[in-house]
Write a protein that holds these residues in place. Structure first.
Motif: not given
Length: 434
Positions: A98-110
């Motif tokens: 899900a896009a929302a879960d990909l965004n959670l992962i993406r936020a950790d890199f940020a």
């Protein structure tokens, strides 16, 4: 007698740190530098901060990284690495993340970027059993995760192959009995990530079978020092093979059980022989505790690279626009060479805005432990008269991180580091006079 005395006196003058060296043309100055015993928070090496998070089927379990915690670990404990394992339990039976879960992962890199740290990343489907995902589904997930990894390659020290078996350690697995299927996963990860990102497999045997000549493929040993063979990590001549790999081959992991081999003398010998760059400081506590404070302190200092400046011969006075030469000698006192190259720059800074940057030819990946490296660079002195302070900078190769001091290499010397600029002062000045 007078001639002999004069020659001896001249020789002594050259060897004294800070003494000007008599020569025709621009004058030079020789300097020696004092070593530091301090644990240094250099990027991409050392003890890491462990973290895990879960995407459970019920929608709970995701614990994001916290910037303040990562900054505190970096500044207070010299931990510049975060090990981050993403468990994808929710997606064992689903092709699309899900896009929302990909965004959670993406936020950790940020968050990692904002905290000034880098990450060792692993994806897995289970921490409790062997129920991973089918091969085709794993490849689809890599395709969806790849853009996040590529966009954040500059804050990734390594991607562990993961995805197969319990904990992503490639052993207890329902779907990956065939070596060819494992090769598909490894190749997909290599294709999904930039060439600058190492991909680590669990044992030397996997690399020797699946990617023997690929320098990007490293090893993560998650049962370091357990039993005679690190609980199946080594077979046959794997130890000799690993010791022969280049010092920039990325090796790291964790201990897992007490054994006759798990004391500090063996740990130190093997981390040096196999060029370890990082280690989990929180597991196994019985093994790590047996090393004692001195062993743990040495490991914290020497994991990965530890670059020390020993001496330099630097231009001291010259006329404007005259060619001058700088020579610097360094030594790597760590267990490994840096796994990635980065710029080496000599900077000249005068009062006001006068500044000059000189690129020094070098490849840090060749700076093997224990071997002195001499860097020589000739350049044209500034056209503007003035007193120019000399410094050596080793910034991150990424343009996004190059100006961030947390990502620059600090030399293992006392009195050189400038935390505001991320450069190492050479405690020398080049005076340009008309």
């Amino acid at each position: 007698m007078i001639k002999a005395l004069t020659a001896a006196t001249a020789a002594v003058a050259i060897l004294i740190p800070g003494a000007a060296v008599a020569a025709t043309g621009p004058a030079t100055r020789a300097r020696a530098y004092t070593a530091s015993a301090e644990e240094i928070a250099n990027p991409g090496r050392g003890f890491f901060t462990y973290s895990e998070t879960h995407l459970y089927a019920g929608g709970d379990g995701y614990l994001p990284l916290i910037k303040d915690d990562l900054v505190a670990a970096r500044t207070g404990e010299a931990r510049t690495l975060v090990f981050r394992i993403f468990y994808l339990e929710r997606y064992r039976g689903t092709d699309t993340i899900a896009a929302a879960d990909l965004n959670l992962i993406r936020a950790d890199f940020a968050t990692a970027r904002a905290a000034g740290v880098k990450m060792v990343v692993r994806f897995a489907y289970t921490a409790t059993d062997d129920a991973d995902a089918p091969v085709a589904r794993v490849l689809k997930h890599i395709g969806q995760l790849g853009p996040i990894l590529a966009a954040n390659a500059d804050v990734i020290t390594a991607v562990q192959a993961g995805l197969i078996g319990r904990w992503g350690e490639w052993y207890y697995t329902q779907n990956f009995a065939r070596a060819e299927d494992r090769r598909k996963v490894l190749n997909a990860l290599l294709a999904a990530t930039p060439a600058s990102v190492p991909v680590q497999v669990r044992t030397p045997g996997y690399k020797r079978t699946l990617a023997p000549s690929n320098a990007r493929v490293g090893i993560h040993n998650d049962c370091f020092l357990a039993g005679d063979d690190d609980y199946g990590t080594y077979t046959g001549d794997d130890r000799d093979w690993l010791a022969r790999q280049g010092a920039a081959t990325l090796v790291g992991g964790e201990t897992c059980d007490v054994s006759a081999r798990s004391g500090w003398p063996t740990a130190r010998a093997e981390m040096a022989a196999y060029h370890w760059t990082y280690l989990n400081p929180s597991f196994n506590t019985d093994v790590l505790g047996s090393w004692g404070d001195e062993g743990l302190a040495e490991a914290a200092r020497d994991l990965g690279y530890r670059i020390r400046l020993t001496s330099a011969v630097l231009p001291a006075t010259t006329r404007p626009s005259v060619r001058v030469t700088a020579k610097l000698t360094l030594i790597n006192e760590g267990y490994a060479a840096p796994y990635a190259n980065r710029p080496v720059r000599l900077t000249l800074t005068a009062a006001g805005s006068a500044r000059q940057t000189v690129t020094v030819p070098a490849d840090l990946r060749t700076w093997a432990p224990g071997r002195p490296v001499t860097l020589t660079v000739s350049f044209t002195a500034p056209r503007q008269a003035g007193a120019y302070r000399l410094a050596l900078a080793l910034p991150d190769p990424s343009a996004r991180l190059a100006s961030t001091p947390a990502y620059a290499i600090r030399l293992a010397n006392t009195g050189l580091w400038d935390a505001a600029t991320g450069a190492n002062a050479l405690n020398a000045t080049l005076t340009v006079t008309r």
